[in-house]
Design a protein around this motif. Sequence first.
Motif, PDB file in Angstrom:
ATOM      1  N   VAL A  33       0.859  -1.195   0.000  1.00 24.55           N
ATOM      2  CA  VAL A  33       0.000   0.000   0.000  1.00 24.55           C
ATOM      3  C   VAL A  33       0.887   1.235   0.000  1.00 24.55           C
ATOM      4  CG1 VAL A  33      -1.733   1.289   1.295  1.00 24.55           C
ATOM      5  CG2 VAL A  33      -1.907  -1.198   1.109  1.00 24.55           C
ATOM      6  N   HIS A  34       1.949   1.182   0.774  1.00 22.93           N
ATOM      7  CA  HIS A  34       3.065   2.121   0.641  1.00 22.93           C
ATOM      8  C   HIS A  34       4.153   1.404  -0.149  1.00 22.93           C
ATOM      9  CE1 HIS A  34       1.633   4.299   4.510  1.00 22.93           C
ATOM     10  NE2 HIS A  34       1.204   4.937   3.443  1.00 22.93           N
ATOM     11  N   GLY A  35       4.407   1.874  -1.352  1.00 24.46           N
ATOM     12  CA  GLY A  35       5.268   1.136  -2.258  1.00 24.46           C
ATOM     13  C   GLY A  35       6.684   0.949  -1.785  1.00 24.46           C
ATOM     14  N   TYR A  36       7.169   1.842  -0.920  1.00 22.48           N
ATOM     15  CA  TYR A  36       8.556   1.737  -0.473  1.00 22.48           C
ATOM     16  C   TYR A  36       8.750   0.690   0.609  1.00 22.48           C
ATOM     17  CZ  TYR A  36       7.474   4.445   3.804  1.00 22.48           C
ATOM     18  OH  TYR A  36       6.964   4.879   5.001  1.00 22.48           O
ATOM     19  N   GLU A  37       7.678   0.159   1.163  1.00 22.96           N
ATOM     20  CA  GLU A  37       7.766  -0.781   2.273  1.00 22.96           C
ATOM     21  C   GLU A  37       7.933  -2.196   1.712  1.00 22.96           C
ATOM     22  OE1 GLU A  37       4.456   0.258   4.760  1.00 22.96           O
ATOM     23  OE2 GLU A  37       5.221   2.295   5.043  1.00 22.96           O
ATOM     24  N   THR A  38       9.179  -2.530   1.436  1.00 24.09           N
ATOM     25  CA  THR A  38       9.529  -3.649   0.567  1.00 24.09           C
ATOM     26  C   THR A  38       9.074  -4.991   1.093  1.00 24.09           C
ATOM     27  OG1 THR A  38      11.435  -2.384  -0.205  1.00 24.09           O
ATOM     28  CG2 THR A  38      11.464  -4.755  -0.601  1.00 24.09           C
ATOM     29  N   SER A  39       9.230  -5.251   2.377  1.00 21.12           N
ATOM     30  CA  SER A  39       8.898  -6.583   2.886  1.00 21.12           C
ATOM     31  C   SER A  39       7.403  -6.854   2.843  1.00 21.12           C
ATOM     32  CB  SER A  39       9.424  -6.773   4.312  1.00 21.12           C
ATOM     33  OG  SER A  39       8.689  -5.999   5.241  1.00 21.12           O
ATOM     34  N   GLY A  40       6.587  -5.819   2.782  1.00 20.24           N
ATOM     35  CA  GLY A  40       5.155  -6.048   2.604  1.00 20.24           C
ATOM     36  C   GLY A  40       4.865  -6.725   1.283  1.00 20.24           C
ATOM     37  N   VAL A  41       5.527  -6.257   0.220  1.00 16.18           N
ATOM     38  CA  VAL A  41       5.353  -6.838  -1.111  1.00 16.18           C
ATOM     39  C   VAL A  41       5.972  -8.232  -1.176  1.00 16.18           C
ATOM     40  CG1 VAL A  41       5.883  -6.553  -3.561  1.00 16.18           C
ATOM     41  CG2 VAL A  41       5.308  -4.545  -2.164  1.00 16.18           C
ATOM     42  N   HIS A  42       7.220  -8.333  -0.792  1.00 16.20           N
ATOM     43  CA  HIS A  42       7.918  -9.602  -0.943  1.00 16.20           C
ATOM     44  C   HIS A  42       7.489 -10.625   0.096  1.00 16.20           C
ATOM     45  CE1 HIS A  42      10.437  -8.242  -4.226  1.00 16.20           C
ATOM     46  NE2 HIS A  42      10.498  -7.080  -3.598  1.00 16.20           N
ATOM     47  N   GLY A  43       7.015 -10.152   1.245  1.00 17.06           N
ATOM     48  CA  GLY A  43       6.437 -11.076   2.205  1.00 17.06           C
ATOM     49  C   GLY A  43       5.149 -11.689   1.687  1.00 17.06           C
ATOM     50  N   ALA A  44       4.314 -10.884   1.031  1.00 16.31           N
ATOM     51  CA  ALA A  44       3.073 -11.404   0.463  1.00 16.31           C
ATOM     52  C   ALA A  44       3.363 -12.429  -0.632  1.00 16.31           C
ATOM     53  CB  ALA A  44       2.232 -10.251  -0.088  1.00 16.31           C
ATOM     54  N   LEU A  45       4.348 -12.126  -1.485  1.00 14.17           N
ATOM     55  CA  LEU A  45       4.719 -13.075  -2.535  1.00 14.17           C
ATOM     56  C   LEU A  45       5.303 -14.354  -1.942  1.00 14.17           C
ATOM     57  CD1 LEU A  45       6.310 -10.573  -5.073  1.00 14.17           C
ATOM     58  CD2 LEU A  45       4.156 -11.826  -5.367  1.00 14.17           C
ATOM     59  N   ARG A  46       6.096 -14.220  -0.893  1.00 12.20           N
ATOM     60  CA  ARG A  46       6.662 -15.410  -0.243  1.00 12.20           C
ATOM     61  C   ARG A  46       5.555 -16.253   0.371  1.00 12.20           C
ATOM     62  NH1 ARG A  46      11.613 -15.917   4.058  1.00 12.20           N
ATOM     63  NH2 ARG A  46      12.700 -15.080   2.250  1.00 12.20           N
ATOM     64  N   LEU A  47       4.578 -15.610   0.968  1.00 19.93           N
ATOM     65  CA  LEU A  47       3.443 -16.352   1.527  1.00 19.93           C
ATOM     66  C   LEU A  47       2.799 -17.218   0.458  1.00 19.93           C
ATOM     67  CD1 LEU A  47       1.286 -16.669   3.907  1.00 19.93           C
ATOM     68  CD2 LEU A  47       0.019 -14.916   2.649  1.00 19.93           C
ATOM     69  N   LEU A  48       2.555 -16.625  -0.716  1.00 17.39           N
ATOM     70  CA  LEU A  48       1.919 -17.377  -1.805  1.00 17.39           C
ATOM     71  C   LEU A  48       2.815 -18.510  -2.289  1.00 17.39           C
ATOM     72  CD1 LEU A  48       0.468 -14.358  -3.799  1.00 17.39           C
ATOM     73  CD2 LEU A  48      -0.853 -16.056  -2.504  1.00 17.39           C
TER      74      LEU A  48
END
Length: 308
Positions: A88-103
Amino acid sequence: MNTPTHHYPIGQPGLAWGPEEISQWRARQQRHRSYAQDVLVPLEGLRDRVDLQPYGEVVYGQERYPLVAARSRDWQEGRPVVLVTGGVHGYETSGVHGALRLLERHAADLQGQVNLLVAPCVSPWAYERIHRWNHDAVDPNRSFREPSPSQEAAALMRLVRPWLGQFAAHIDLHETTDTDETEFRPALAARDGKPFEPGSIPDGFYLVDDTENPQPVFQRAIIAAVERVTHIAPANDKGEIIGSPAVDRGVIRYPLKALGLCAGITGAPLTTTTEVYPDSPRVTAEQCNEAQVVAVLAAVAFVRARHA
């Protein structure tokens, strides 16, 4: 960490930005990474585990960003729905990559447990520029309301609308970084024509609960799980974390809907916003990504126990 005391380099003190200042700010933003390569390509590689659901497109001039979510392949009516949002905040990297890792690592295992809906990168323009705001200098995570000033927020609200009333939980994956204090808060003060008031960044992981629907047992379950991966942020000598009273160990509360925050969009009985601290010398990027995954898995376990 040094706190800036000088005036932000755009605009005039005491005057809110207009179109000219926003254009100046936008001209300073540079593309550092690829949403297509980092998010869309990995999602395509997960088609054997999840169903991909396009849910719109963010368009800024000639730049177009297809928005894609992932759903459980065995989605069944009547099963509790769990929403996970990242970036949601694009700079918060682990939010994106954590979600992808979860999947990647757990989507198959979670089949049959809950209906899982994951939007791994809500703000792709900001992800590429490692920024909090979107192209229009708007914070998507203050824009989850009708009508929304953010394309990104509006698209996500359209995505979840068909399942409103079915969500059991929503976990919104975020970070708190040193650049919040050195760049983003000074920029916010300048944009709004307000004085910048220096603060401090907590060293460690914490959660944001909902003031209007507090769920302390749920938050504690997540804190207990994440503590096995990374350290929990302590309250300061005022009993606060990031300027808000700590209501429990590693937990603060915000009024989610009133502030237009992402975690308030579903009306789910269980909501939380994770806040990973990637700038700590005590953690690695690997730990940050894993903390996000562990938080979601703890939330799912809590949902399953409640609905057993």
